[in-house]
Motif scaffolding. Structure first.
Motif, PDB file in Angstrom:
ATOM      1  N   ARG A  23       0.814  -1.205   0.000  1.00 29.47           N
ATOM      2  CA  ARG A  23       0.000   0.000   0.000  1.00 29.47           C
ATOM      3  C   ARG A  23       0.855   1.266   0.000  1.00 29.47           C
ATOM      4  N   THR A  24       2.176   1.103   0.008  1.00 26.51           N
ATOM      5  CA  THR A  24       3.034   2.278  -0.203  1.00 26.51           C
ATOM      6  C   THR A  24       2.779   2.899  -1.574  1.00 26.51           C
ATOM      7  N   LEU A  25       2.088   2.152  -2.437  1.00 30.33           N
ATOM      8  CA  LEU A  25       1.690   2.720  -3.728  1.00 30.33           C
ATOM      9  C   LEU A  25       0.837   3.973  -3.518  1.00 30.33           C
ATOM     10  N   GLU A  26       0.072   4.003  -2.436  1.00 31.44           N
ATOM     11  CA  GLU A  26      -0.730   5.189  -2.149  1.00 31.44           C
ATOM     12  C   GLU A  26       0.156   6.401  -1.880  1.00 31.44           C
ATOM     13  N   ALA A  27       1.296   6.162  -1.219  1.00 30.32           N
ATOM     14  CA  ALA A  27       2.217   7.262  -0.948  1.00 30.32           C
ATOM     15  C   ALA A  27       2.795   7.811  -2.251  1.00 30.32           C
ATOM     16  N   ILE A  28       3.136   6.919  -3.191  1.00 31.59           N
ATOM     17  CA  ILE A  28       3.677   7.365  -4.475  1.00 31.59           C
ATOM     18  C   ILE A  28       2.622   8.165  -5.241  1.00 31.59           C
ATOM     19  N   ALA A  29       1.399   7.639  -5.249  1.00 33.36           N
ATOM     20  CA  ALA A  29       0.323   8.343  -5.956  1.00 33.36           C
ATOM     21  C   ALA A  29       0.050   9.703  -5.315  1.00 33.36           C
ATOM     22  N   THR A  34      -0.072  15.588  -5.736  1.00 35.12           N
ATOM     23  CA  THR A  34       0.062  16.882  -5.074  1.00 35.12           C
ATOM     24  C   THR A  34       1.355  17.600  -5.421  1.00 35.12           C
ATOM     25  N   ASN A  35       2.315  16.892  -6.036  1.00 36.71           N
ATOM     26  CA  ASN A  35       3.640  17.438  -6.332  1.00 36.71           C
ATOM     27  C   ASN A  35       4.359  17.866  -5.052  1.00 36.71           C
ATOM     28  N   SER A  36       4.178  17.083  -4.011  1.00 33.50           N
ATOM     29  CA  SER A  36       4.840  17.371  -2.742  1.00 33.50           C
ATOM     30  C   SER A  36       6.246  16.796  -2.751  1.00 33.50           C
ATOM     31  N   ASP A  43       2.806  10.491   7.179  1.00 30.92           N
ATOM     32  CA  ASP A  43       3.289   9.241   7.763  1.00 30.92           C
ATOM     33  C   ASP A  43       2.314   8.083   7.562  1.00 30.92           C
ATOM     34  N   GLU A  44       1.034   8.372   7.320  1.00 26.17           N
ATOM     35  CA  GLU A  44       0.044   7.305   7.251  1.00 26.17           C
ATOM     36  C   GLU A  44       0.338   6.277   6.151  1.00 26.17           C
ATOM     37  N   PRO A  45       0.703   6.680   4.913  1.00 22.84           N
ATOM     38  CA  PRO A  45       0.963   5.663   3.883  1.00 22.84           C
ATOM     39  C   PRO A  45       2.275   4.903   4.069  1.00 22.84           C
ATOM     40  N   GLY A  46       3.136   5.341   4.975  1.00 21.68           N
ATOM     41  CA  GLY A  46       4.403   4.659   5.178  1.00 21.68           C
ATOM     42  C   GLY A  46       5.584   5.595   4.958  1.00 21.68           C
ATOM     43  N   SER A  47       6.766   5.042   5.090  1.00 17.82           N
ATOM     44  CA  SER A  47       7.987   5.826   4.964  1.00 17.82           C
ATOM     45  C   SER A  47       8.173   6.334   3.537  1.00 17.82           C
ATOM     46  N   PHE A  48       8.595   7.592   3.415  1.00 13.56           N
ATOM     47  CA  PHE A  48       8.836   8.140   2.078  1.00 13.56           C
ATOM     48  C   PHE A  48      10.042   7.471   1.435  1.00 13.56           C
ATOM     49  N   LYS A  49      11.005   6.993   2.244  1.00 12.92           N
ATOM     50  CA  LYS A  49      12.163   6.307   1.691  1.00 12.92           C
ATOM     51  C   LYS A  49      11.752   4.997   1.023  1.00 12.92           C
ATOM     52  N   THR A  50      10.849   4.258   1.685  1.00 12.92           N
ATOM     53  CA  THR A  50      10.364   3.012   1.093  1.00 12.92           C
ATOM     54  C   THR A  50       9.624   3.276  -0.214  1.00 12.92           C
ATOM     55  N   LEU A 243      -3.713  13.228 -17.486  1.00 13.67           N
ATOM     56  CA  LEU A 243      -2.384  13.057 -16.914  1.00 13.67           C
ATOM     57  C   LEU A 243      -1.929  14.316 -16.187  1.00 13.67           C
ATOM     58  N   LYS A 244      -2.223  15.478 -16.766  1.00  9.60           N
ATOM     59  CA  LYS A 244      -1.750  16.726 -16.168  1.00  9.60           C
ATOM     60  C   LYS A 244      -2.581  17.162 -14.972  1.00  9.60           C
ATOM     61  N   GLN A 245      -3.643  16.439 -14.656  1.00 11.93           N
ATOM     62  CA  GLN A 245      -4.320  16.682 -13.394  1.00 11.93           C
ATOM     63  C   GLN A 245      -3.446  16.251 -12.221  1.00 11.93           C
ATOM     64  N   TRP A 246      -2.461  15.405 -12.513  1.00 20.98           N
ATOM     65  CA  TRP A 246      -1.455  15.044 -11.513  1.00 20.98           C
ATOM     66  C   TRP A 246      -0.395  16.138 -11.532  1.00 20.98           C
ATOM     67  N   ARG A 247      -0.312  16.918 -10.472  1.00 23.83           N
ATOM     68  CA  ARG A 247       0.575  18.080 -10.470  1.00 23.83           C
ATOM     69  C   ARG A 247       2.043  17.685 -10.569  1.00 23.83           C
ATOM     70  N   GLY A 248       2.392  16.511 -10.041  1.00 24.95           N
ATOM     71  CA  GLY A 248       3.765  16.048 -10.143  1.00 24.95           C
ATOM     72  C   GLY A 248       4.150  15.609 -11.529  1.00 24.95           C
ATOM     73  N   LEU A 249       3.179  15.454 -12.433  1.00 28.71           N
ATOM     74  CA  LEU A 249       3.445  15.145 -13.831  1.00 28.71           C
ATOM     75  C   LEU A 249       3.356  16.395 -14.696  1.00 28.71           C
ATOM     76  N   ALA A 250       2.505  17.342 -14.297  1.00 33.01           N
ATOM     77  CA  ALA A 250       2.389  18.598 -15.044  1.00 33.01           C
ATOM     78  C   ALA A 250       3.653  19.430 -14.916  1.00 33.01           C
TER      79      ALA A 250
END
Length: 275
Positions: A23-29, A34-36, A43-50, A243-250
């Motif tokens: 479910r770390t896939l949720e953190a990636i998504a 959000t382009n964060s 912290d809820e989806p897991g470690s950002f390093k993972t 695709l560009k609705q994803w700010r990290g891709l835009a």
């Protein structure tokens, strides 16, 4: 959506430590929606390093492409892919953090030498080449430098169309028709489509028409063009907007091209799974 994606995730290795929760896939998504910055992931989806390591690892071994291919195969089995496809590209501005991509190490060897970054008057940029099906959903994606032309990347992005069969048979790689704008009007592209028995719905630019008329009978016949069918080309524009609705891709913030393309594949997976 997770019920459809979970069976496609990699199984635990025979040897070594097991995978952490997928479910770390949720953190990636969340990061690319959000382009964060990676370090500011909640912290809820897991470690950002993972999450970051898994994005790169599965980009290197082709896991994201395999998951997308499995979802495309399931969609094709129920006739949920429109095989009248549209091709186009869009330019994405690159953040200054993308500069100075590493040039050594195993991850760099699997990425492109130029990291799909081009420099122009506007700064660093990347171009996304997209093939969208008849339902405005991604079918194939590739990236090039921002100043690269559309026509030279046509065969590359078309070669990425590969939809496996759920039963026996080879994967489907040829759409019924290809819709594109005048930037793709060339003898090389029309010849490529003709050899693969794909119908081309591409208008001619005015300079090519004048050149053909100036040569008279030596100019040959004009290529066929279905104006009504070409009206459906807006599907690729709608696919780009999704695709560009994803700010990290835009706005690209990834240093490596392989990482940015993996994020595009993830977005395509979730766009298709949402249906």
């Amino acid at each position: 959506m997770w019920d459809r994606i979970e069976p496609l995730m990699p199984a635990d290795p025979v040897r070594g430590r097991r995978w952490a929760d997928h479910r770390t896939l949720e953190a990636i998504a969340w990061k690319y929606r959000t382009n964060s910055p990676w370090r500011e992931l909640p912290d809820e989806p897991g470690s950002f390093k993972t999450a970051h390591k898994r994005l790169i690892r599965w980009a290197v071994d082709g896991t994201w492409e395999k998951i997308l291919a499995a979802i495309l195969a399931a969609a094709d089995a129920v006739d949920d892919i429109g095989w009248t496809v549209s091709v186009d590209s869009t330019v994405v501005r690159a953040h200054q953090h993308t500069a100075g991509a590493r040039k050594r190490g195993p991850k760099a060897e699997t990425s492109r030498p130029d990291h799909a970054l081009g420099r122009s008057r506007g700064g660093l940029s990347t171009k996304i080449h997209l093939v969208a099906d008849g339902h405005a959903r991604p079918l194939a994606i590739t990236v090039t430098t921002g100043q690269a032309g559309d026509a030279p990347a046509f065969e590359t992005v078309m070669a990425r169309i590969r939809v496996p069969r759920t039963g026996p048979g080879r994967p489907r790689t040829r759409p019924a028709s290809v819709l594109a704008d005048r930037a793709y009007s060339s003898r090389a592209i029309r010849g490529h489509l003709r050899r693969h028995q794909i119908r081309a719905v591409i208008p001619q630019p005015s300079d090519q028409i004048r050149h053909r008329l100036r040569r008279r009978h030596q100019g040959g016949r004009p290529p066929s063009f279905d104006a009504d069918a070409h009206k459906q080309r807006n599907t690729v524009e709608r696919g780009i907007n999704r695709l560009k609705q994803w700010r990290g891709l835009a706005t690209r913030t990834d240093k490596l091209a392989i990482t940015y393309q993996a994020a595009l594949h993830l977005a395509a997976i979730l766009i298709r799974t949402r249906r």
